[in-house]
Design a protein around this motif. Structure first.
Motif, PDB file in Angstrom:
ATOM      1  N   ALA A   1       0.766  -1.186  -0.031  1.00 22.03           N
ATOM      2  CA  ALA A   1      -0.118   0.236   0.040  1.00 22.03           C
ATOM      3  C   ALA A   1       0.824   1.387  -0.018  1.00 22.03           C
ATOM      4  O   ALA A   1       0.415   2.360  -0.522  1.00 22.03           O
ATOM      5  N   LEU A   2       2.139   0.985   0.710  1.00 25.11           N
ATOM      6  CA  LEU A   2       2.978   2.264   0.711  1.00 25.11           C
ATOM      7  C   LEU A   2       3.995   2.381  -0.297  1.00 25.11           C
ATOM      8  O   LEU A   2       4.584   3.375  -0.468  1.00 25.11           O
ATOM      9  N   GLU A   3       4.116   1.406  -1.164  1.00 30.20           N
ATOM     10  CA  GLU A   3       5.068   1.445  -2.184  1.00 30.20           C
ATOM     11  C   GLU A   3       5.203   2.535  -3.125  1.00 30.20           C
ATOM     12  O   GLU A   3       3.804   2.911  -3.692  1.00 30.20           O
ATOM     13  N   GLY A   4       6.194   3.395  -2.999  1.00 36.26           N
ATOM     14  CA  GLY A   4       6.222   4.496  -4.131  1.00 36.26           C
ATOM     15  C   GLY A   4       5.593   5.650  -3.346  1.00 36.26           C
ATOM     16  O   GLY A   4       5.871   6.713  -3.634  1.00 36.26           O
ATOM     17  N   LEU A   5       5.198   5.739  -2.063  1.00 33.19           N
ATOM     18  CA  LEU A   5       4.739   6.713  -1.256  1.00 33.19           C
ATOM     19  C   LEU A   5       6.386   7.591  -0.891  1.00 33.19           C
ATOM     20  O   LEU A   5       7.099   6.887  -0.425  1.00 33.19           O
ATOM     21  N   ARG A   6       6.138   8.912  -1.126  1.00 36.17           N
ATOM     22  CA  ARG A   6       7.514   9.622  -0.474  1.00 36.17           C
ATOM     23  C   ARG A   6       7.060  10.993   0.113  1.00 36.17           C
ATOM     24  O   ARG A   6       5.863  11.377  -0.020  1.00 36.17           O
ATOM     25  N   ASP A   7       8.048  11.545   0.787  1.00 36.97           N
ATOM     26  CA  ASP A   7       7.907  13.085   1.152  1.00 36.97           C
ATOM     27  C   ASP A   7       9.112  13.768   0.592  1.00 36.97           C
ATOM     28  O   ASP A   7       9.880  13.094  -0.200  1.00 36.97           O
ATOM     29  N   ALA A   8       9.232  14.884   1.134  1.00 42.94           N
ATOM     30  CA  ALA A   8      10.541  15.759   0.743  1.00 42.94           C
ATOM     31  C   ALA A   8      11.681  14.927   1.037  1.00 42.94           C
ATOM     32  O   ALA A   8      12.534  15.502   0.290  1.00 42.94           O
ATOM     33  N   LEU A   9      11.755  14.153   1.822  1.00 42.06           N
ATOM     34  CA  LEU A   9      13.109  13.408   2.137  1.00 42.06           C
ATOM     35  C   LEU A   9      13.241  11.925   1.305  1.00 42.06           C
ATOM     36  O   LEU A   9      14.332  11.440   1.593  1.00 42.06           O
ATOM     37  N   GLY A  10      12.438  11.731   0.464  1.00 38.58           N
ATOM     38  CA  GLY A  10      12.275  10.373  -0.326  1.00 38.58           C
ATOM     39  C   GLY A  10      11.375   9.273  -0.143  1.00 38.58           C
ATOM     40  O   GLY A  10      10.316   9.768   0.595  1.00 38.58           O
ATOM     41  N   LEU A  11      11.608   8.390  -0.694  1.00 40.00           N
ATOM     42  CA  LEU A  11      10.645   7.152  -0.473  1.00 40.00           C
ATOM     43  C   LEU A  11      10.717   6.925   1.051  1.00 40.00           C
ATOM     44  O   LEU A  11      11.534   6.774   1.902  1.00 40.00           O
ATOM     45  N   LEU A  12       9.484   6.527   1.578  1.00 39.85           N
ATOM     46  CA  LEU A  12       9.283   6.022   2.896  1.00 39.85           C
ATOM     47  C   LEU A  12       9.966   4.724   3.068  1.00 39.85           C
ATOM     48  O   LEU A  12       9.762   3.810   2.057  1.00 39.85           O
ATOM     49  N   LYS A  13      10.536   4.433   4.238  1.00 39.90           N
ATOM     50  CA  LYS A  13      11.091   3.447   4.606  1.00 39.90           C
ATOM     51  C   LYS A  13      10.003   2.020   5.090  1.00 39.90           C
ATOM     52  O   LYS A  13       9.195   2.573   5.717  1.00 39.90           O
ATOM     53  N   ASP A  14      10.446   1.024   4.538  1.00 37.45           N
ATOM     54  CA  ASP A  14       9.334  -0.109   5.306  1.00 37.45           C
ATOM     55  C   ASP A  14       9.586  -0.363   6.717  1.00 37.45           C
ATOM     56  O   ASP A  14      10.733  -0.077   7.226  1.00 37.45           O
ATOM     57  N   ARG A  15       8.423  -0.113   7.332  1.00 41.45           N
ATOM     58  CA  ARG A  15       8.467  -0.220   8.684  1.00 41.45           C
ATOM     59  C   ARG A  15       8.820  -1.357   9.382  1.00 41.45           C
ATOM     60  O   ARG A  15       9.616  -1.129  10.566  1.00 41.45           O
ATOM     61  N   GLU A  16       8.585  -2.385   8.934  1.00 39.39           N
ATOM     62  CA  GLU A  16       9.186  -3.526   9.435  1.00 39.39           C
ATOM     63  C   GLU A  16      10.850  -3.910   9.287  1.00 39.39           C
ATOM     64  O   GLU A  16      11.374  -4.212  10.362  1.00 39.39           O
ATOM     65  N   GLN A  17      11.323  -3.278   8.239  1.00 41.23           N
ATOM     66  CA  GLN A  17      12.692  -3.478   7.953  1.00 41.23           C
ATOM     67  C   GLN A  17      13.406  -2.493   9.163  1.00 41.23           C
ATOM     68  O   GLN A  17      14.479  -2.887   9.524  1.00 41.23           O
ATOM     69  N   VAL A  18      12.942  -1.264   9.289  1.00 39.70           N
ATOM     70  CA  VAL A  18      13.395  -0.280  10.181  1.00 39.70           C
ATOM     71  C   VAL A  18      13.437  -0.813  11.568  1.00 39.70           C
ATOM     72  O   VAL A  18      14.419  -0.682  12.248  1.00 39.70           O
ATOM     73  N   ALA A  19      12.321  -1.343  12.002  1.00 45.23           N
ATOM     74  CA  ALA A  19      12.197  -2.072  13.250  1.00 45.23           C
ATOM     75  C   ALA A  19      13.156  -3.335  13.490  1.00 45.23           C
ATOM     76  O   ALA A  19      13.817  -3.480  14.425  1.00 45.23           O
ATOM     77  N   GLU A  20      13.464  -4.012  12.508  1.00 44.68           N
ATOM     78  CA  GLU A  20      14.266  -5.279  12.603  1.00 44.68           C
ATOM     79  C   GLU A  20      15.728  -4.631  12.800  1.00 44.68           C
ATOM     80  O   GLU A  20      16.214  -5.286  13.689  1.00 44.68           O
TER      81      GLU A  20
END
Length: 312
Positions: A9-28
């Protein structure tokens, strides 16, 4: 039938800093870092060693009255005593803030899958904050200073905020409480003028808070893209008001009375101090730049941030 995952659902979503990172990968990644770089302050720090004569409890340049007329009239001993009380007041503020943060984190994960890495990391962060609060409380007791609670008005505002706060508002407040103090602590723990115990406490806090900042930043980016418009606007206003509360609560005025200074005169000189204003704005700059990039510092919220003194 294909199930759409959050990542899809979030694939391709971005803000001024770039693509949003995958929540689970960040947490891992943060969970791995937590396993490698977490500390038990009761075992890591030498609580039995006496304080060293002539050493500061906070870098003098970060003491609220530094470079004011009152500061220039104070003896070196009184300046160091003020640093001792301000360190205790900051530890007291830190405990107040971390108790709020823990409640906000529990609210955040209440309806999320307990098996997710995102929730497991939130629980890990709560563990960290529990240790930090106990560490700060032990530091206050060890330093022989009073406990410096926030004012009754701020206590009640904190209770209101954690009741009505939205998720993005919670993470904005989290960053405000963490990043200004983190900037100060990064100057403190390598400073050999400062008491070894204070340096040890700030070193532990800096290492572990770096993960908390990363978690909050990534989640706030996600929320400011995906949250409803009303929630985004509410976040701008509430974060600005929380900045105003935080900037006032940052130094407890009772410290001046307790070191033999006139409270009203001291508060007036701190308010008029260009050095103090620069310290607070510099400490907040990395955060305010980030919040500006992701759309938090807009409209009324930006005006509130300016009135807090944390945004130039």
């Amino acid at each position: 039938m294909t199930t759409l995952t959050e990542a899809d659902a979030l694939e391709g979503l971005r803000d001024a800093l770039g693509l949003l990172k995958d929540r689970e990968q960040v947490a891992e990644r943060l969970l791995v870092s937590s396993a490698k770089h977490s500390f038990d302050p009761d075992k890591e720090l030498d609580w039995d060693a006496p304080f060293e004569e002539g050493k500061w409890f906070w870098p003098p340049e970060l003491v609220s009255l530094y470079d004011t007329p009152m500061w220039k009239r104070m003896s070196e001993e009184q300046r160091i005593l003020l640093s001792r009380h301000e360190a205790a007041a900051l530890a007291s503020l830190g405990i107040w803030f971390e108790i709020i943060l823990m409640q906000l984190l529990v609210r955040h994960i209440y309806d999320k899958a307990a098996t997710s890495a995102h929730v497991r990391y939130a629980l890990t962060e709560i563990e960290d904050e529990c240790r930090h609060s106990k560490m700060f409380a032990r530091l206050i007791s060890h330093g022989g200073t009073p406990w410096y609670p926030v004012s009754r008005a701020h206590q009640n505002l904190g209770r209101l905020f954690k009741t009505i706060s939205t998720t993005p508002g919670s993470f904005t407040a989290t960053l405000l409480g963490e990043e200004v103090l983190d900037w100060m602590q990064r100057l403190t723990f390598p400073d050999e003028r400062v008491q070894p115990l204070i340096r040890g406490v700030t070193r532990i806090h800096v290492v572990e808070e770096a993960r908390h900042v990363r978690y909050a930043r990534e989640e706030l980016r996600r929320q400011m893209v995906t949250a409803p418009k009303w929630s985004q606007e509410f976040t701008r206003v509430t974060s600005g008001e929380f900045a105003r509360v935080f900037s006032v609560a940052f130094v407890n005025p009772d410290v001046y009375t307790n070191v033999g200074l006139d409270k009203r005169e001291a508060m007036a000189q701190v308010k008029a101090s260009a050095h103090r204003r620069e310290v607070m704005q510099t400490g907040a700059k990395r955060l305010t730049d980030f919040l500006d990039d992701i759309g938090v510092l807009r409209g009324v919220g930006r005006r509130l941030w300016r009135s807090s003194g944390l945004l130039a």
